[in-house]
Design an enzyme around this catalytic site. Sequence first.
Site, PDB file in Angstrom:
ATOM      1  N   CYS A   6       0.824  -1.211   0.000  1.00 25.69           N
ATOM      2  CA  CYS A   6       0.000   0.000   0.000  1.00 25.69           C
ATOM      3  C   CYS A   6       0.857   1.259   0.000  1.00 25.69           C
ATOM      4  CB  CYS A   6      -0.903  -0.024   1.234  1.00 25.69           C
ATOM      5  SG  CYS A   6      -1.805   1.507   1.522  1.00 25.69           S
ATOM      6  N   TRP A  60      -7.947  -6.502   5.769  1.00 18.34           N
ATOM      7  CA  TRP A  60      -6.554  -6.900   5.639  1.00 18.34           C
ATOM      8  C   TRP A  60      -6.270  -8.009   6.655  1.00 18.34           C
ATOM      9  CZ3 TRP A  60      -3.048  -4.917   2.110  1.00 18.34           C
ATOM     10  CH2 TRP A  60      -3.455  -3.767   1.409  1.00 18.34           C
ATOM     11  N   THR A  71      -8.751   0.003   6.818  1.00 17.53           N
ATOM     12  CA  THR A  71      -7.623   0.467   6.023  1.00 17.53           C
ATOM     13  C   THR A  71      -6.297   0.377   6.772  1.00 17.53           C
ATOM     14  OG1 THR A  71      -7.884   2.774   6.740  1.00 17.53           O
ATOM     15  CG2 THR A  71      -9.136   2.083   4.797  1.00 17.53           C
ATOM     16  N   VAL A  72      -5.235   0.303   5.980  1.00 18.27           N
ATOM     17  CA  VAL A  72      -3.876   0.470   6.479  1.00 18.27           C
ATOM     18  C   VAL A  72      -3.328   1.749   5.861  1.00 18.27           C
ATOM     19  CG1 VAL A  72      -3.388  -1.969   6.845  1.00 18.27           C
ATOM     20  CG2 VAL A  72      -2.949  -0.978   4.596  1.00 18.27           C
ATOM     21  N   TYR A 103      -5.476   6.667  -8.898  1.00 18.76           N
ATOM     22  CA  TYR A 103      -6.671   5.892  -8.559  1.00 18.76           C
ATOM     23  C   TYR A 103      -7.888   6.424  -9.318  1.00 18.76           C
ATOM     24  CZ  TYR A 103      -4.249   3.459  -4.804  1.00 18.76           C
ATOM     25  OH  TYR A 103      -3.384   2.658  -4.086  1.00 18.76           O
TER      26      TYR A 103
END
Length: 346
Positions: free
Chosen positions: A54, A87, A121-122, A185
């Site tokens: 990421c 995740w 999220t990370v 993105y």
Amino acid sequence: MTEPSESGTTGSYVEPGSEYKRDTDYITTRITADGRDGYPVEAGRYRLIAARACPWANRTLIVRRLLGLEDALSLGLCGPTHDQRSWTFDLDPGGVDPVLGIPRLQDAYFERFPEYERGITVPAIVDVRTGQVVTNDYPQITLDFSTEWTAYHREGAPDLYPEALREEIDEVAGEVYRDVNNGVYRCGFAGSQEAYEESFDRLFARLDRLEERLSTRRYLVGDSITEADVRLFTTLARFDPVYHGHFKCNRNLLAAFPALWGYARDLFQTPGFGDTVDFVQIKQHYYIVHTDVNPTRIVPKGPDLTGWTTPHGREALGGRPFGDGTPPPPPRADETVPAGHSPLRP
């Protein structure tokens, strides 16, 4: 920082007929020196959860290394892929984080917010004592590493967010985020031809301006590495391996920008940058997880990455990478990118 709870390996990232809009509603709790949000900076209390794949999490890996926070803030790494839920810690024995004792990052989110409905999220920082997520506000996390965790900086840690340059750093970083970091993105997840082309044009217009800016200066702001460079680097590192093909950002390769390509190689070869980059995991994440963009889930063998270690010649522009500071020591053995996953580790 893909949002698994909303879209995963069998989900969709593209909304037909629409432009891509990132969910930016993060957990804004901060870990500060004075603990004003209830979470004071303490060595050993928190665990940074990241994924090498990421770009947003990669920022935290770089800044943690540059500042020498390894002893104060432990690191948990998720695997490069995830499902619709979360995740996961499939790189660890038994698929369980050895410190938090959980198989999925969502467990730490739900421990604090049982009804949490947003993306898992990370990067995220978890309070080891309670097992609860503290924050996933990735832009603030790295700024706080620089300004709130100073008691635990290594000797010789660089000043990545110097007070005299903060206004310019924030301005440049904002432009980079809008048109480049998030711009790729917006190209890749565009739901219409019009939305794609508008994002494509903005992306390359900004890259052209950055090319011009970096043709006469070694770093984005000032004469040493700052937060702005960290934020641009993680997108540039993924540009040719992923964004050029997978996200259709294909006007030209990064290697066709003399200044940007030299700048990216300069940073890659700087301790703390390239030694956090795992090209194998990067490609696995994008090509396997985004099944509506790449239905076959086939991961390309290319491109040739050996160019990342070739001479860049950027020293001729002057500048001091770490300012008055010094390079970080080599990464810890248990935090080293696996052999074969980077041209630095053939």
